[in-house]
Design a protein around this motif. Structure first.
Motif, PDB file in Angstrom:
ATOM      1  N   ASP A  93       0.808  -1.221   0.000  1.00 47.53           N
ATOM      2  CA  ASP A  93       0.000   0.000   0.000  1.00 47.53           C
ATOM      3  C   ASP A  93       0.844   1.276   0.000  1.00 47.53           C
ATOM      4  N   LEU A  96       2.376   1.694  -3.504  1.00 43.22           N
ATOM      5  CA  LEU A  96       1.385   2.104  -4.496  1.00 43.22           C
ATOM      6  C   LEU A  96       0.972   3.560  -4.280  1.00 43.22           C
ATOM      7  N   MET A 100       1.213   6.617  -6.942  1.00 40.92           N
ATOM      8  CA  MET A 100       0.046   7.423  -7.298  1.00 40.92           C
ATOM      9  C   MET A 100       0.289   8.895  -6.971  1.00 40.92           C
ATOM     10  N   ASP A 160     -10.906  -0.032  -6.361  1.00 39.78           N
ATOM     11  CA  ASP A 160     -10.314  -1.359  -6.188  1.00 39.78           C
ATOM     12  C   ASP A 160      -8.955  -1.458  -6.863  1.00 39.78           C
ATOM     13  N   TYR A 161      -7.980  -2.080  -6.149  1.00 36.30           N
ATOM     14  CA  TYR A 161      -6.607  -2.088  -6.652  1.00 36.30           C
ATOM     15  C   TYR A 161      -5.883  -3.422  -6.543  1.00 36.30           C
ATOM     16  N   LYS A 285      -8.682   6.888  -8.964  1.00 35.68           N
ATOM     17  CA  LYS A 285      -8.833   5.878 -10.018  1.00 35.68           C
ATOM     18  C   LYS A 285      -7.927   6.211 -11.204  1.00 35.68           C
ATOM     19  N   LEU A 288      -4.317   5.460 -10.284  1.00 31.17           N
ATOM     20  CA  LEU A 288      -4.041   4.024 -10.245  1.00 31.17           C
ATOM     21  C   LEU A 288      -3.961   3.447 -11.661  1.00 31.17           C
ATOM     22  N   ASP A 289      -4.873   3.865 -12.523  1.00 33.34           N
ATOM     23  CA  ASP A 289      -4.822   3.394 -13.912  1.00 33.34           C
ATOM     24  C   ASP A 289      -3.508   3.802 -14.582  1.00 33.34           C
ATOM     25  N   ILE A 292      -0.777   1.532 -13.315  1.00 28.29           N
ATOM     26  CA  ILE A 292      -0.897   0.210 -13.939  1.00 28.29           C
ATOM     27  C   ILE A 292      -0.333   0.269 -15.367  1.00 28.29           C
ATOM     28  N   TYR A 297       2.971  -0.404 -11.166  1.00 30.25           N
ATOM     29  CA  TYR A 297       2.077  -1.275 -10.385  1.00 30.25           C
ATOM     30  C   TYR A 297       2.614  -2.707 -10.355  1.00 30.25           C
ATOM     31  N   ALA A 314      -8.247  -0.156 -12.635  1.00 33.42           N
ATOM     32  CA  ALA A 314      -8.943   0.231 -11.409  1.00 33.42           C
ATOM     33  C   ALA A 314     -10.452   0.166 -11.630  1.00 33.42           C
TER      34      ALA A 314
END
Length: 320
Positions: A93, A96, A100, A160-161, A285, A288-289, A292, A297, A314
């Motif tokens: 966490d 990440l 982010m 959600d991750y 979101k 996070l995208d 990724i 990620y 995400a």
């Protein structure tokens, strides 16, 4: 946790499958933290300035001006979040969050709290978000207490991750004949309070026959539960698979515990955000995208031996 406001979570549909075996380097001793101290994430001080952050304008102005996102987290759940031997907050966490933060131009500042108080802290605006291996469930989204079925709050939204299941573990070489959840009838089980593991144990206990039940011993954090099992005060423990696998690998140099049976109840971990903070939710979101897409990620999950729990994008409120 689970129930009214728990860590991985409440309802019966949580996690099930596959998070590959955790090959986390080092033999870090899990350290407890029950205080309410603040600590920045492992790389959070390395966030870029807002001018260099491509997604900074997606954040609410007050957070952009402040430059900090306050994160409520139970920092005692290795390898998801925990303190290393130097007292630094590390894990999936925090890493990440730091990645982010580079996209958003802010620092994610982790504040330690017990898992079952995190959503309450979110409601009271103590935190901007809660990021703590928290399972995204419909009950949490709707503010429902999973034990009583009654509404206890306005609920939260999730970004959600990650995906994880729940595992049972015992002392190494002494599985007590436990292979499945039904084998826990007549046994003593240690869990972290408010987690999916506690919810599953309560549900399974109702199915026990012959006058047997499951003696559930809940603790404030997973490390306390592990200590109880290690000392012989219980027959088994249960936690999210990444956490159970990490404990099996590191506790006692790998000589204390073993995982028994298959993980169950696959479900997503989500970053919890207050219902009225839709702009913040959508910014998270997007960040996070981006992480990724750029590969950070995957690198982070691989670093912590949790790549099998990776998602492709995400999702908002994907929990069932």
């Amino acid at each position: 946790m689970t129930a009214s406001s728990t860590r991985r979570t409440t309802a019966a549909h949580h996690r099930l499958a596959a998070v590959g075996a955790i090959a986390v380097a080092g033999t870090l001793l899990l350290t407890g933290c029950g205080d309410q101290t603040k600590d920045s994430g492992s790389d959070s001080t390395d966030t870029a300035s807002a001018s260099a952050a491509p997604l900074a304008d997606k954040l609410p102005k007050e957070i952009r001006d402040k430059g900090v996102i306050q994160v409520g987290s139970d920092i005692a759940y290795a390898p998801v979040e925990f303190k290393d031997s130097s007292g630094k907050t590390v894990g999936i966490d925090p890493d990440l969050a730091a990645a982010m933060g580079k996209q958003l131009g802010v620092t994610f500042e982790f504040e330690n709290g017990t898992f079952d108080t995190l959503i309450t802290g979110l409601r009271s605006k103590r935190y901007d978000i809660a990021m703590s291996a928290m399972t995204d469930t419909k009950d949490r989204q709707e503010g429902i207490d999973s034990d009583t079925g009654k509404k206890v709050g306005e609920g939260v939204d999730f970004v959600d991750y990650f995906t994880a299941g729940v595992s049972i573990y015992t002392k190494k070489g002494d599985d007590q004949g436990i292979k499945t959840w039904s084998d826990l009838c007549g046994k003593k089980l240690v869990v972290q309070r408010g987690t999916v593991s506690e919810d599953l144990a309560k549900s399974e206990a109702k199915k026990c026959t012959g006058g047997k039940t499951i003696s559930i011993q809940p603790f404030d954090n997973d490390q306390q539960a592990q200590t109880r099992l290690r000392a012989g005060g219980a027959d088994a423990g249960s936690s999210d698979f990444p956490v159970a696998a990490y404990a099996v690998k590191t506790s006692g140099g790998g000589n204390d515990f073993q995982i028994v049976g298959e993980q169950v109840e696959a479900a997503p971990y989500g970053i919890a955000v207050a219902k009225d903070q839709t702009q913040l939710r959508d910014a998270l979101k997007a960040a996070l995208d981006a992480v990724i897409k750029n590969g950070e990620y995957e690198k982070i999950l691989t670093k912590w031996g949790a790549a099998d729990g990776a998602i492709k994008e995400a999702v908002i409120n994907g929990g069932k």
